[in-house]
Design a protein around this motif. Structure first.
Motif, mmCIF file in Angstrom:
data_model
loop_
_atom_site.group_PDB
_atom_site.id
_atom_site.type_symbol
_atom_site.label_atom_id
_atom_site.label_comp_id
_atom_site.label_asym_id
_atom_site.label_seq_id
_atom_site.Cartn_x
_atom_site.Cartn_y
_atom_site.Cartn_z
ATOM 1 N N VAL A 72 0.788 -1.253 -0.164
ATOM 2 C CA VAL A 72 0.025 -0.150 0.030
ATOM 3 C C VAL A 72 0.816 1.389 0.091
ATOM 4 C CG1 VAL A 72 -2.075 -0.887 1.135
ATOM 5 C CG2 VAL A 72 -0.082 -0.080 2.571
ATOM 6 N N ALA A 73 0.230 2.261 -0.579
ATOM 7 C CA ALA A 73 1.016 3.577 -0.692
ATOM 8 C C ALA A 73 0.767 4.463 0.436
ATOM 9 C CB ALA A 73 0.676 4.229 -2.078
ATOM 10 N N ASP A 74 1.796 5.187 0.680
ATOM 11 C CA ASP A 74 1.743 6.361 1.754
ATOM 12 C C ASP A 74 0.752 7.421 1.331
ATOM 13 O OD1 ASP A 74 2.219 8.105 3.661
ATOM 14 O OD2 ASP A 74 4.203 8.588 3.091
ATOM 15 N N LEU A 75 -0.096 7.458 2.194
ATOM 16 C CA LEU A 75 -1.511 8.675 1.653
ATOM 17 C C LEU A 75 -1.259 9.832 2.560
ATOM 18 C CD1 LEU A 75 -4.303 6.381 0.785
ATOM 19 C CD2 LEU A 75 -2.381 7.355 -0.425
ATOM 20 N N THR A 76 -0.076 10.050 3.335
ATOM 21 C CA THR A 76 0.046 11.036 4.538
ATOM 22 C C THR A 76 -0.208 12.242 3.802
ATOM 23 O OG1 THR A 76 1.831 9.722 5.519
ATOM 24 C CG2 THR A 76 1.355 12.148 6.253
ATOM 25 N N GLU A 77 0.261 12.555 2.515
ATOM 26 C CA GLU A 77 0.333 14.009 1.862
ATOM 27 C C GLU A 77 -1.231 14.291 1.677
ATOM 28 O OE1 GLU A 77 2.260 14.011 -1.732
ATOM 29 O OE2 GLU A 77 1.432 12.080 -2.844
ATOM 30 N N LEU A 78 -2.230 13.152 1.194
ATOM 31 C CA LEU A 78 -3.443 13.320 1.035
ATOM 32 C C LEU A 78 -4.290 13.718 2.169
ATOM 33 C CD1 LEU A 78 -2.550 11.785 -1.735
ATOM 34 C CD2 LEU A 78 -4.807 10.540 -1.391
ATOM 35 N N VAL A 79 -4.049 12.864 3.413
ATOM 36 C CA VAL A 79 -4.854 13.115 4.337
ATOM 37 C C VAL A 79 -4.312 14.309 5.477
ATOM 38 C CG1 VAL A 79 -5.557 12.152 6.392
ATOM 39 C CG2 VAL A 79 -5.278 10.713 4.389
ATOM 40 N N GLU A 80 -3.026 14.521 5.519
ATOM 41 C CA GLU A 80 -2.623 15.599 6.391
ATOM 42 C C GLU A 80 -3.294 16.787 6.483
ATOM 43 O OE1 GLU A 80 -0.363 16.376 9.690
ATOM 44 O OE2 GLU A 80 -0.086 14.558 8.608
ATOM 45 N N PRO A 81 -3.498 17.325 5.492
ATOM 46 C CA PRO A 81 -4.207 18.833 5.285
ATOM 47 C C PRO A 81 -5.738 18.676 6.141
ATOM 48 C CG PRO A 81 -3.239 18.343 3.097
ATOM 49 C CD PRO A 81 -3.055 16.925 3.906
ATOM 50 N N VAL A 82 -6.145 17.508 6.126
ATOM 51 C CA VAL A 82 -7.641 17.612 6.578
ATOM 52 C C VAL A 82 -7.858 16.520 7.744
ATOM 53 C CG1 VAL A 82 -8.809 18.203 4.434
ATOM 54 C CG2 VAL A 82 -8.178 15.716 4.820
ATOM 55 N N LYS A 83 -6.508 16.190 8.412
ATOM 56 C CA LYS A 83 -6.540 15.050 9.435
ATOM 57 C C LYS A 83 -7.262 15.393 10.686
ATOM 58 C CE LYS A 83 -2.615 14.753 11.736
ATOM 59 N NZ LYS A 83 -1.368 14.556 12.263
ATOM 60 N N ILE A 129 0.564 7.817 7.252
ATOM 61 C CA ILE A 129 -1.042 7.419 7.360
ATOM 62 C C ILE A 129 -1.018 6.654 5.572
ATOM 63 C CG2 ILE A 129 -3.215 8.102 7.074
ATOM 64 C CD1 ILE A 129 -2.494 10.874 8.409
ATOM 65 N N TRP A 130 -1.607 5.371 5.960
ATOM 66 C CA TRP A 130 -1.911 4.594 4.851
ATOM 67 C C TRP A 130 -3.093 4.272 4.309
ATOM 68 C CZ3 TRP A 130 3.053 3.200 3.290
ATOM 69 C CH2 TRP A 130 4.091 3.391 4.477
ATOM 70 N N GLY A 131 -3.923 4.841 4.793
ATOM 71 C CA GLY A 131 -5.540 4.675 4.119
ATOM 72 C C GLY A 131 -6.375 5.819 4.447
ATOM 73 N N VAL A 132 -7.522 5.812 3.927
ATOM 74 C CA VAL A 132 -8.424 6.961 4.225
ATOM 75 C C VAL A 132 -9.827 6.177 4.555
ATOM 76 C CG1 VAL A 132 -9.739 8.742 3.223
ATOM 77 C CG2 VAL A 132 -7.588 8.481 2.312
ATOM 78 N N ARG A 133 -10.278 6.244 5.517
ATOM 79 C CA ARG A 133 -11.458 5.909 6.367
ATOM 80 C C ARG A 133 -12.621 6.252 5.565
ATOM 81 N NH1 ARG A 133 -11.612 1.302 9.399
ATOM 82 N NH2 ARG A 133 -12.944 1.144 11.159
ATOM 83 N N MET A 134 -13.756 5.370 5.212
ATOM 84 C CA MET A 134 -14.639 5.596 4.437
ATOM 85 C C MET A 134 -15.820 5.780 5.399
ATOM 86 S SD MET A 134 -14.308 3.701 1.028
ATOM 87 C CE MET A 134 -14.397 2.052 1.598
ATOM 88 N N ILE A 135 -16.018 4.737 6.373
ATOM 89 C CA ILE A 135 -17.356 4.651 7.111
ATOM 90 C C ILE A 135 -16.801 3.989 8.493
ATOM 91 C CG2 ILE A 135 -19.130 4.614 5.438
ATOM 92 C CD1 ILE A 135 -18.895 1.560 5.368
ATOM 93 N N ASP A 136 -17.184 4.392 9.439
ATOM 94 C CA ASP A 136 -17.193 3.956 10.703
ATOM 95 C C ASP A 136 -18.334 2.960 11.102
ATOM 96 O OD1 ASP A 136 -14.670 4.321 11.644
ATOM 97 O OD2 ASP A 136 -15.118 6.386 11.968
ATOM 98 N N ASP A 137 -18.373 1.532 11.513
ATOM 99 C CA ASP A 137 -19.664 0.844 11.738
ATOM 100 C C ASP A 137 -19.752 0.232 13.081
ATOM 101 O OD1 ASP A 137 -20.798 1.015 9.285
ATOM 102 O OD2 ASP A 137 -19.686 -0.628 8.261
#
Length: 426
Positions: A120-131, A148-156
């Motif tokens: 999996v790709a490092d997604l820190t740069e995507l998430v960091e601004p809205v962390k 940060i390695w993933g973006v959460r879509m839903i919590d169940d």
């Protein structure tokens, strides 16, 4: 994900809750044939780049169409969707990741093996601004080695649903302890209705049992934490419900489907918040929810916070484009994120701003679900691997279903978990 409240969830093509907490490990072989019918090819202006995303087949009506609708609206690439039906999404996904037909983007759960294998790709740069707009627990569960390695879509969240009228008729209060749950199961069981449904395998409540004693699966230092006297005693109590015939077993649909409750087969059922609209449609206000009750002195109630996250295949030929798509859909498009969380069943948006503004979650049973989520929830531990999950499922099989010695069952699990920890952490 979500589904219209007037349609019951089915298990024919839904295995969304089987083996939720970790990956199978990248050891499977073979390729994955195309699944899911219509490929959902994006029709935007695009850039000529073709991306493929994998989703398991959610049970709620409208989810497949929603995913493909989002993809079609994206004009940065042509995005096709593999909507994978059947009961083995995990094995199909991980087999595909070993082939040249691997998806560029896929949903799964935080998994340290995915990181250690470079999958999996490092997604820190995507998430960091809205962390700061994400639930901090979701950020923590997706952070490994400071990235940060993933973006959460839903919590169940998952908890007990109960029929108020059946409890009242039996003179039973919603149980606050495991002992009270055992007593309630006995009083609620009749010749037509079983007291409690914990899933056909009883395994869905293994982790809640551990947490409700005050223990955990692993320590902060990644050592075994679940093997305690209180957990062993809790297993004995689960066994008593099983042996006395107070658990519903071999139900037509498993625990993630609410039909055992809505069809009157059981008085109490462990299930998820995703099923709440269906349950309320069927039962009206004759339903309440409680967490898994405290199971030992010093323990406290527990709620499982499951969910799904989006990952980018680090080995994709279109890595940058895949990241851009994930950013567009799961970071920028809050309207789609809200639709995904709330239009097809009830899920809690991981974005704090969306969760706070979600009208559907502000009142009634949904608001109570959010409260339990916030007060008693336990999130993903990326160090808890699939082999560890299977080891504790074996504990339930040995100690609850077969009536074996809980200590011996836990000892057996310790050997497997210990080997896994050694492989991961030395």
């Amino acid at each position: 994900m979500s589904a219209p409240s007037n349609r019951a969830l089915t298990t024919r093509d839904w295995n969304r809750r089987s083996v939720l907490r970790a990956a199978l490990g990248l050891t499977a072989a073979g390729s994955l044939a195309a699944c899911g019918g219509d490929n959902g090819r994006g029709g935007g202006s695009g850039s000529g780049t073709r991306l493929t995303q994998y989703f398991h087949a959610y049970g709620e009506a409208g989810t497949e169409q929603a995913v493909k609708r989002y993809a079609k609206a994206y004009d940065g690439a042509d995005v096709s969707t593999q909507w994978i039906t059947g009961t083995n999404f995990e094995s199909k996904l991980f087999s595909a990741l070993l082939t040249e037909n691997a998806p560029d983007v896929f949903e799964f759960h935080p998994q340290i093996q995915l990181v250690k294998s470079g999958q999996v790709a490092d997604l820190t740069e995507l998430v960091e601004p809205v962390k700061d707009d994400f639930n901090p627990a979701d950020i923590a569960s997706h952070t490994i080695d400071g990235k940060i390695w993933g973006v959460r879509m839903i919590d169940d969240p998952q908890f007990f649903y109960y029929r108020k009228s059946l409890l009242a008729d039996a003179g039973v209060e919603p149980p606050a302890t495991l002992d009270e749950l055992v007593e309630a199961a006995a009083k609620l069981t009749t010749d037509k209705v079983r007291g409690v449904f914990l899933g056909n395998s009883v395994t869905p409540v293994m982790n809640p049992l551990i947490w409700s004693t005050g223990a955990d699966t692993l320590t902060d230092g990644n050592e075994i934490a679940y093997h305690t006297d209180a957990v062993a005693q809790g297993l004995t109590k689960l066994r008593s419900m099983f042996a006395d015939g107070h658990l519903l077993l071999d139900a037509p649909a498993d625990w993630w489907d609410p039909s055992a409750l809505t069809q009157g087969l059981v008085a109490m059922q462990w299930c998820g918040m995703w099923a709440m609209p269906v349950i309320e449609e069927a039962l009206g206000d004759d339903v309440g929810i409680i967490p898994f009750p405290a199971s030992a002195d010093g323990g406290r109630p527990a709620v499982v916070n499951g969910g799904w996250s989006m990952f980018v295949n680090a080995k994709s030929d279109h890595l940058d484009e895949a990241k851009e798509y994930v950013k567009w859909l799961w970071i920028d498009q809050k309207e789609h994120q809200e639709d995904w969380a709330l239009s097809y069943g009830f899920h809690i948006p991981p974005r704090t701003s969306l969760a706070e503004s979600a009208e559907k979650l502000r009142t009634g049973l949904a608001a109570e679900g959010v409260r339990l989520f916030n007060e008693f929830g336990h999130f993903d531990n990326p160090a808890w691997t699939q082999a560890m999950i299977v080891a504790l499922e074996g504990v339930v099989a040995d100690a609850v279903r077969k009536g074996g010695d809980p200590e011996a069952a836990l000892d057996k699990a310790d050997r497997t978990v210990g080997r896994e920890l050694k492989k991961l952490f030395g």
